[in-house]
Design a protein around this motif. Structure first.
Motif, PDB file in Angstrom:
ATOM      1  N   SER A   1      43.479  25.892  34.266  1.00  0.00           N
ATOM      2  CA  SER A   1      44.850  26.298  34.559  1.00  0.00           C
ATOM      3  C   SER A   1      45.238  25.600  35.857  1.00  0.00           C
ATOM      4  O   SER A   1      44.430  24.886  36.462  1.00  0.00           O
TER       5      SER A   1
ATOM      6  N   TRP B   1      53.927  31.123  25.472  1.00  0.00           N
ATOM      7  CA  TRP B   1      53.317  31.413  26.760  1.00  0.00           C
ATOM      8  C   TRP B   1      54.061  32.616  27.329  1.00  0.00           C
ATOM      9  O   TRP B   1      55.238  32.528  27.631  1.00  0.00           O
ATOM     10  N   LYS B   2      53.514  33.737  27.453  1.00  0.00           N
ATOM     11  CA  LYS B   2      52.185  34.246  27.221  1.00  0.00           C
ATOM     12  C   LYS B   2      52.314  35.722  26.899  1.00  0.00           C
ATOM     13  O   LYS B   2      53.411  36.295  26.969  1.00  0.00           O
TER      14      LYS B   2
ATOM     15  N   THR C   1      42.574  40.001  30.469  1.00  0.00           N
ATOM     16  CA  THR C   1      41.159  39.664  30.357  1.00  0.00           C
ATOM     17  C   THR C   1      40.381  40.593  29.434  1.00  0.00           C
ATOM     18  O   THR C   1      39.217  40.369  29.173  1.00  0.00           O
TER      19      THR C   1
ATOM     20  N   GLN D   1      51.570  38.424  28.489  1.00  0.00           N
ATOM     21  CA  GLN D   1      52.079  39.229  29.599  1.00  0.00           C
ATOM     22  C   GLN D   1      53.607  39.277  29.607  1.00  0.00           C
ATOM     23  O   GLN D   1      54.215  40.312  29.878  1.00  0.00           O
TER      24      GLN D   1
ATOM     25  N   ASN E   1      39.174  34.717  34.071  1.00  0.00           N
ATOM     26  CA  ASN E   1      39.953  34.932  35.289  1.00  0.00           C
ATOM     27  C   ASN E   1      38.983  35.212  36.441  1.00  0.00           C
ATOM     28  O   ASN E   1      38.187  34.360  36.768  1.00  0.00           O
TER      29      ASN E   1
ATOM     30  N   TRP F   1      43.332  33.264  27.741  1.00  0.00           N
ATOM     31  CA  TRP F   1      43.582  32.582  29.003  1.00  0.00           C
ATOM     32  C   TRP F   1      43.072  33.462  30.138  1.00  0.00           C
ATOM     33  O   TRP F   1      43.377  34.649  30.196  1.00  0.00           O
ATOM     34  N   SER F   2      42.245  32.970  31.051  1.00  0.00           N
ATOM     35  CA  SER F   2      41.776  31.612  31.139  1.00  0.00           C
ATOM     36  C   SER F   2      40.312  31.646  31.559  1.00  0.00           C
ATOM     37  O   SER F   2      39.922  32.413  32.440  1.00  0.00           O
TER      38      SER F   2
ATOM     39  N   TYR G   1      49.237  32.526  23.684  1.00  0.00           N
ATOM     40  CA  TYR G   1      48.289  32.581  24.800  1.00  0.00           C
ATOM     41  C   TYR G   1      48.188  34.023  25.276  1.00  0.00           C
ATOM     42  O   TYR G   1      49.192  34.646  25.635  1.00  0.00           O
ATOM     43  N   TRP G   2      46.959  34.541  25.272  1.00  0.00           N
ATOM     44  CA  TRP G   2      46.695  35.935  25.649  1.00  0.00           C
ATOM     45  C   TRP G   2      46.270  35.975  27.111  1.00  0.00           C
ATOM     46  O   TRP G   2      45.266  35.385  27.491  1.00  0.00           O
ATOM     47  N   SER G   3      47.021  36.697  27.940  1.00  0.00           N
ATOM     48  CA  SER G   3      46.812  36.631  29.384  1.00  0.00           C
ATOM     49  C   SER G   3      46.250  37.909  30.000  1.00  0.00           C
ATOM     50  O   SER G   3      46.341  38.120  31.198  1.00  0.00           O
TER      51      SER G   3
END
Length: 317
Positions: free
Chosen positions: A104, A281-282, A13, A284, A60, A39-40, A9-11
């Motif tokens: 989310s 996850w994730k 933007t 970040q 986001n 995401w997201s 999951y890439w957090s």
């Protein structure tokens, strides 16, 4: 589509002005991860001061598709001019698929989907906005449903069918509970069955099963066995690859709680041949707020390798 194996999951933007994102993307592109979930993505309620209309899509907090003018417009604020190129950077390496994750915790995304689904104009708006997104970003080939606010089977199944049929996208679901009559199997199983009955095929490719935070303690095999038991009703072709469990990377935020790559391997090894992959996850937690693992900072390559080692998968070249 084929089994996803290692998923991240890439957090971030990926705004044009985002710091460090290009270096992080370059590392991820050759990491051994096969799939990225962005995401997201959010389906919005109207926000007058931000010029956001009902059903507009944001990544986001930044507007991605606007229908304020009466027709869908991609990136109306010019915040994502580098986005297509950055996604292509990912796909130049081991990453083979990029999806957007919708929803989310602490959002109203699927409540908004339900509201739009209730009228012909709302349905048209939602189809147009997603169509504009897919047209602008042809490298995004699917959508992940992280339903955490409104567990409505008809509207969720309808959006699944729209994305699969109208947008030619692959869909995944992201459950986080088993026993709850609201959020668990009593919601997700009928969604699968409703989609299958409507389309006469199953466009949902797998479940990204949250086994951290609200999903801590879940057994992926409980879900896999249930899919197998109800295969005639849900139309899932291969229940042994349909569940993709996920865990949080070790981090200083206390999110998860996170685990190190070695624990990913030991946790996943018993599921070899019984799940379709696993997710982290994730991003970040790997790049921006990692907690040490055996005195060192684990890399994005370390996490991908841990999954591939446990499931005995050769990463794509």
């Amino acid at each position: 589509m084929s089994t996803p194996n290692a998923v991240l999951y890439w957090s971030s933007t990926m705004l044009d002005s985002a710091p460090n994102v290009d270096a992080q993307l370059k590392a991820t592109a050759t990491s051994g991860f096969r799939m990225i979930l962005l995401w997201s993505l959010h389906v919005n309620q109207p926000i007058a001061e931000k010029k956001i209309a009902l059903g507009d899509l944001t990544w986001n907090d930044t507007l991605l598709v606007s229908s304020l003018s009466g027709k869908p417009v991609f990136d109306p604020t010019g915040s994502f001019k580098k986005l297509a190129g950055r996604l292509k950077t990912l796909l130049a390496g081991t990453v083979k698929n990029v999806f957007f994750s919708i929803g989310s915790a602490d959002t109203t995304d699927f409540a908004t989907v339900k509201q739009l689904y209730s009228t012909p104009q709302g349905q048209k708006t939602l189809q147009g906005n997603f169509g504009a997104l897919v047209e602008a970003l042809e490298m995004v080939t699917g959508f992940d449903f992280d339903v955490e606010d409104c567990f409505d089977i008809p509207s969720t199944a309808w959006l699944t069918g729209v994305l699969a049929s109208k947008c030619k996208a692959v869909v995944t679901y992201c459950p986080f509970g088993w026993d709850s009559p609201l959020t668990g199997k009593p919601f997700w199983a009928p969604c699968l069955e409703s989609v299958y009955q409507s389309l006469k095929r199953q466009p949902v490719a797998w479940f990204n099963l949250q086994c951290y935070s609200g999903g801590t303690g879940q057994n992926p095999l409980d879900w896999a066995n249930d899919i197998q038991t109800n295969q005639k009703k849900n139309g899932v072709a291969d229940p042994s690859t349909f569940i993709v469990p996920g865990y949080a990377a070790n981090n200083t935020d206390g999110d998860g709680p996170g685990i190190c790559p070695s624990v990913f391997t030991s946790t996943l090894t018993p599921y070899k041949g019984k799940v379709g992959g696993a997710f982290v996850w994730k991003s970040q937690h790997i790049f921006d707020d990692p907690a040490p693992c055996n005195g060192k900072t684990a890399t994005v390559q370390d996490y991908a390798a841990a999954i591939n080692k446990a499931l005995q998968v050769k990463p794509p070249k």
